[in-house]
Design an enzyme around this catalytic site. Structure first.
Site, PDB file in Angstrom:
ATOM      1  N   ASP A  46       0.820  -1.229   0.014  1.00 47.67           N
ATOM      2  CA  ASP A  46      -0.173  -0.051  -0.029  1.00 47.67           C
ATOM      3  C   ASP A  46       0.823   1.229   0.032  1.00 47.67           C
ATOM      4  O   ASP A  46       0.708   2.186  -0.873  1.00 47.67           O
ATOM      5  CB  ASP A  46      -0.853   0.023   1.242  1.00 47.67           C
ATOM      6  CG  ASP A  46      -1.914  -0.826   1.228  1.00 47.67           C
ATOM      7  OD1 ASP A  46      -2.461  -1.410  -0.010  1.00 47.67           O
ATOM      8  OD2 ASP A  46      -2.765  -1.110   2.152  1.00 47.67           O
ATOM      9  N   ARG A  63       0.763   5.325  17.340  1.00 45.06           N
ATOM     10  CA  ARG A  63       0.193   6.311  16.435  1.00 45.06           C
ATOM     11  C   ARG A  63       0.595   7.856  16.628  1.00 45.06           C
ATOM     12  O   ARG A  63       0.973   8.413  15.910  1.00 45.06           O
ATOM     13  CB  ARG A  63      -1.236   6.253  16.091  1.00 45.06           C
ATOM     14  CG  ARG A  63      -1.791   4.791  15.531  1.00 45.06           C
ATOM     15  CD  ARG A  63      -0.810   4.111  14.365  1.00 45.06           C
ATOM     16  NE  ARG A  63      -1.131   2.794  14.040  1.00 45.06           N
ATOM     17  CZ  ARG A  63      -0.524   2.193  12.895  1.00 45.06           C
ATOM     18  NH1 ARG A  63       0.824   2.706  12.740  1.00 45.06           N
ATOM     19  NH2 ARG A  63      -0.888   1.296  12.555  1.00 45.06           N
ATOM     20  N   ASP A  92      -6.894   3.811  12.930  1.00 45.18           N
ATOM     21  CA  ASP A  92      -5.622   4.521  12.758  1.00 45.18           C
ATOM     22  C   ASP A  92      -5.808   5.903  12.118  1.00 45.18           C
ATOM     23  O   ASP A  92      -5.017   6.605  12.460  1.00 45.18           O
ATOM     24  CB  ASP A  92      -4.666   3.500  12.222  1.00 45.18           C
ATOM     25  CG  ASP A  92      -4.254   2.432  13.110  1.00 45.18           C
ATOM     26  OD1 ASP A  92      -4.017   2.790  14.376  1.00 45.18           O
ATOM     27  OD2 ASP A  92      -4.248   1.072  12.723  1.00 45.18           O
ATOM     28  N   SER A 111      -3.913  -9.403   8.171  1.00 46.56           N
ATOM     29  CA  SER A 111      -3.311  -7.794   8.443  1.00 46.56           C
ATOM     30  C   SER A 111      -2.643  -7.916   9.590  1.00 46.56           C
ATOM     31  O   SER A 111      -3.395  -8.211  10.695  1.00 46.56           O
ATOM     32  CB  SER A 111      -4.482  -6.968   8.229  1.00 46.56           C
ATOM     33  OG  SER A 111      -3.948  -5.661   8.691  1.00 46.56           O
TER      34      SER A 111
HETATM   35  N1  ARG Z   1      -7.608  -2.778  16.424  1.00 49.58           N
HETATM   36  C1  ARG Z   1      -6.493  -2.214  16.848  1.00 49.58           C
HETATM   37  C2  ARG Z   1      -6.390  -0.798  17.283  1.00 49.58           C
HETATM   38  O1  ARG Z   1      -7.266  -0.241  16.554  1.00 49.58           O
HETATM   39  C3  ARG Z   1      -5.545  -2.623  16.013  1.00 49.58           C
HETATM   40  C4  ARG Z   1      -5.581  -2.019  14.565  1.00 49.58           C
HETATM   41  C5  ARG Z   1      -4.587  -2.475  13.344  1.00 49.58           C
HETATM   42  N2  ARG Z   1      -4.596  -3.735  13.236  1.00 49.58           N
HETATM   43  C6  ARG Z   1      -4.221  -4.691  12.343  1.00 49.58           C
HETATM   44  N3  ARG Z   1      -4.212  -5.918  12.276  1.00 49.58           N
HETATM   45  N4  ARG Z   1      -3.333  -3.891  11.264  1.00 49.58           N
HETATM   46  O2  ARG Z   1      -5.656  -0.441  17.768  1.00 49.58           O
END
Ligand code: ARG
Length: 418
Positions: free
Chosen positions: A15, A95, A124, A176
Site C-alpha cells: 500500500d 500512532r 488509525d 493484516s
Molecule cells: N484494532 C487495533 C486498534 O485499533 C489494531 C488496528 C490495526 N490492526 C491490524 N491488524 N493492522 O488499535
C-alpha cells in the site's frame, strides 16, 4: 516554483509503496518517506531501497523504540490502561508518536502535507489525523487509500508492476498484521468469522498453551515509580527488558487475546492480539499497586484508567485531558516501587511474591496470631455508626403511594403497619 513536499508514513508494504509513486504523480510532489522503528520485524529488509525505487527522494528511518516505550507505552502501563478492560493497545499507542515524528520531519523539510496509508474504516486514520491536527493545525493530511482508484490488492500489484515499484517476494500473509515491541495486532482472513478459532498460523510469536513447556518459568520484575527497571534484580534498559519478557512470555503462551472490540468509527471488529511483555508487566504492576496504593487512590485510579484507555484508543493522546490525567497518574506512582515475582505457565500468570519499601501491608495489623495489634474492641463502635444509616432507613416503614393508600406488599420487612 518549488515543488510540493509530502511526508509519507512508510511501512515498506505494498500500500505505502504504491502510495509513494501515486502521490508523486498526482501532486507533482517531492516525496519524503518516514518510517518509525517501533520494534517491528516485518518489511524492514531493504526498506530504504524500496522507498527509493517507489519514488522517494528522501528517506527517514528513525529508531523510536526507546521513546515509544518510555514516553508512550510505560505511561499507559502506569495508568493500567487497557481498552475495553483487555487490549494493551500496542497499535493505538504508537500512532501519536509516529504522528509527532512526521510533523517534526515536515517542519524540518518545509513540507506542507503529510500522507498516511490507513484505510477509511479503521481507528488509525483518526489517530494520525487528529494527532497531526493537534500538533500542526496548518498541515494538510492526505489519505489516498480512502479515495484512490485501486479496488483490490491485485490492482495495486498491477500498478506496481507497470511502474517498477518493488513488491516483496515473500508470500503475503492472509492476515493484516501490525507489530511493535508492545504487541502484535492480527486481523482479516478467517479471523473475520467470530465463530472460527484462530488458526495456529495467525499467531506470530507466542506458543499455544497446549504446546508450551511443562515446567513453569519464574521471573522477578522490579519497578521504580511504576516503571519496570529490572529483571531478577538486574537493572535493564527499557528495550532489553521488554524484549526479554516478550520472549519469556511467548514461550509460556502468555499474552494472547481474542477480542470483539468497538472501533471509534462504529464498527464491531474481531482482532487477535499477542502481547507477552505488556501482559506480564500490566499484571505485575497491578500487583505492586495492590501493595502500595492507598485504597481510595487505587479505587479512583481505575476510573482514570478507563478514561485514559479511551483517550488512547480514540486518538486523543495529544489532548489536554490526557495530559492532565497523566499528571494525576504520575502522582499516584510515587510509591509504586518494589519487586513482584510471577510464575508463567501454559498461558497463565500467577503472582507468588511481592515487596516494597512503601508496602502498606502491616503484618501486625493483618495477623491472626498473638502478634496481633489491631484493636478488636474498636470495631463495635465502628460498625454501630457505619451501619446506622441502613438501620434508620429500614425502620421508617412504609412507602405511601400517591393515592394515599398503603400497599401491604411494599411494606419493609421489619416495619409495622396499622
Ligand atoms: N484494532 C487495533 C486498534 O485499533 C489494531 C488496528 C490495526 N490492526 C491490524 N491488524 N493492522 O488499535
Amino acid at each position: 516554483m518549488a515543488k510540493n513536499k509530502i511526508v509519507v508514513a512508510y511501512s515498506g508494504g505494498l500500500d505505502t509503496s504504491v502510495m509513494v509513486h501515486w502521490l508523486k504523480n498526482h501532486y507533482d510532489a517531492e516525496i519524503i518517506t518516514c518510517t518509525g522503528n517501533l520494534g517491528q520485524t516485518k518489511e524492514t529488509a531493504s526498506l530504504k531501497e524500496k522507498a527509493r525505487a517507489s519514488g522517494a527522494s528522501k528517506i527517514y528511518y528513525i529508531d523510536l523504540r526507546r521513546e515509544f516505550l518510555e514516553n508512550y507505552a510505560f505511561p499507559a502501563l502506569q495508568t493500567g490502561a487497557l481498552y475495553e478492560e483487555a487490549y494493551p493497545m500496542a497499535t493505538s499507542i504508537g500512532r501519536p508518536l509516529l504522528a509527532k515524528t512526521m510533523v517534526e520531519i515536515a517542519r524540518k523539510e518545509g513540507a506542507t502535507m503529510i500522507a498516511h496509508g490507513c484505510t477509511g474504516k479503521g481507528n488509525d486514520q483518526v489517530r494520525f489525523e487528529v494527532s497531526i491536527g493537534a500538533l500542526a493545525p496548518d498541515i494538510h493530511v492526505l489519505a489516498p487509500l480512502r479515495t484512490w482508484e485501486f479496488k483490490s490488492r491485485e490492482e495495486e500489484i498491477e500498478y506496481a508492476a507497470a511502474n517498477g515499484i518493488p513488491v516483496s517476494a515473500t508470500v503475503k500473509s492472509p492476515y493484516s498484521i501490525d507489530e511493535n515491541l508492545w504487541g502484535t495486532s492480527i486481523e482479516c482472513g478467517v479471523l473475520e468469522d467470530p465463530m472460527v478459532e484462530p488458526p495456529l498460523d495467525a499467531f506470530q510469536s507466542t506458543a499455544s498453551p497446549e504446546l508450551a513447556p511443562d515446567e513453569s518459568d519464574e521471573v522477578t520484575i522490579g519497578f521504580e515509580r511504576g516503571i519496570p527497571v529490572s529483571i531478577d534484580r538486574r537493572e535493564m534498559d527499557s528495550i532489553s527488558l521488554v524484549e526479554f519478557l516478550n520472549s519469556l512470555g511467548a514461550r509460556n503462551a502468555i499474552g494472547r487475546l481474542d477480542l470483539i472490540e468497538n472501533r471509534l468509527v462504529g464498527i464491531k471488529s474481531r482482532e487477535v492480539y499477542e502481547a507477552p511483555a505488556a501482559t506480564i508487566l500490566h499484571f505485575a504492576h497491578k500487583e505492586l499497586e495492590r501493595l502500595t496504593l492507598d485504597k481510595s487512590v487505587a479505587h479512583y485510579k481505575s476510573l482514570v484508567a478507563h478514561e485514559y484507555a479511551n483517550l488512547i484508543y480514540n486518538g486523543l493522546w495529544h489532548s489536554p485531558l490526557r495530559e492532565a490525567l497523566s499528571a494525576f497518574v504520575a502522582k499516584t506512582q510515587e510509591r509504586v516501587t518494589g519487586i513482584v515475582k510471577v510464575k508463567l505457565y501454559k498461558g497463565t500468570i500467577r503472582v507468588i511474591a511481592r515487596s516494597s519499601p512503601y508496602s502498606l501491608y502491616d503484618s501486625k495489623l493483618a495477623t491472626y496470631t498473638a502478634e496481633d495489634q489491631f484493636d478488636h474492641t474498636a470495631s463495635e463502635g465502628f460498625i454501630k455508626i457505619y451501619g446506622l444509616p441502613l438501620k434508620t432507613y429500614n425502620s421508617v416503614g412504609d412507602i405511601v403511594p400517591s393515592n394515599g393508600k398503603k400497599n401491604r406488599q411494599q411494606v419493609g420487612k421489619y416495619a409495622t403497619v396499622e
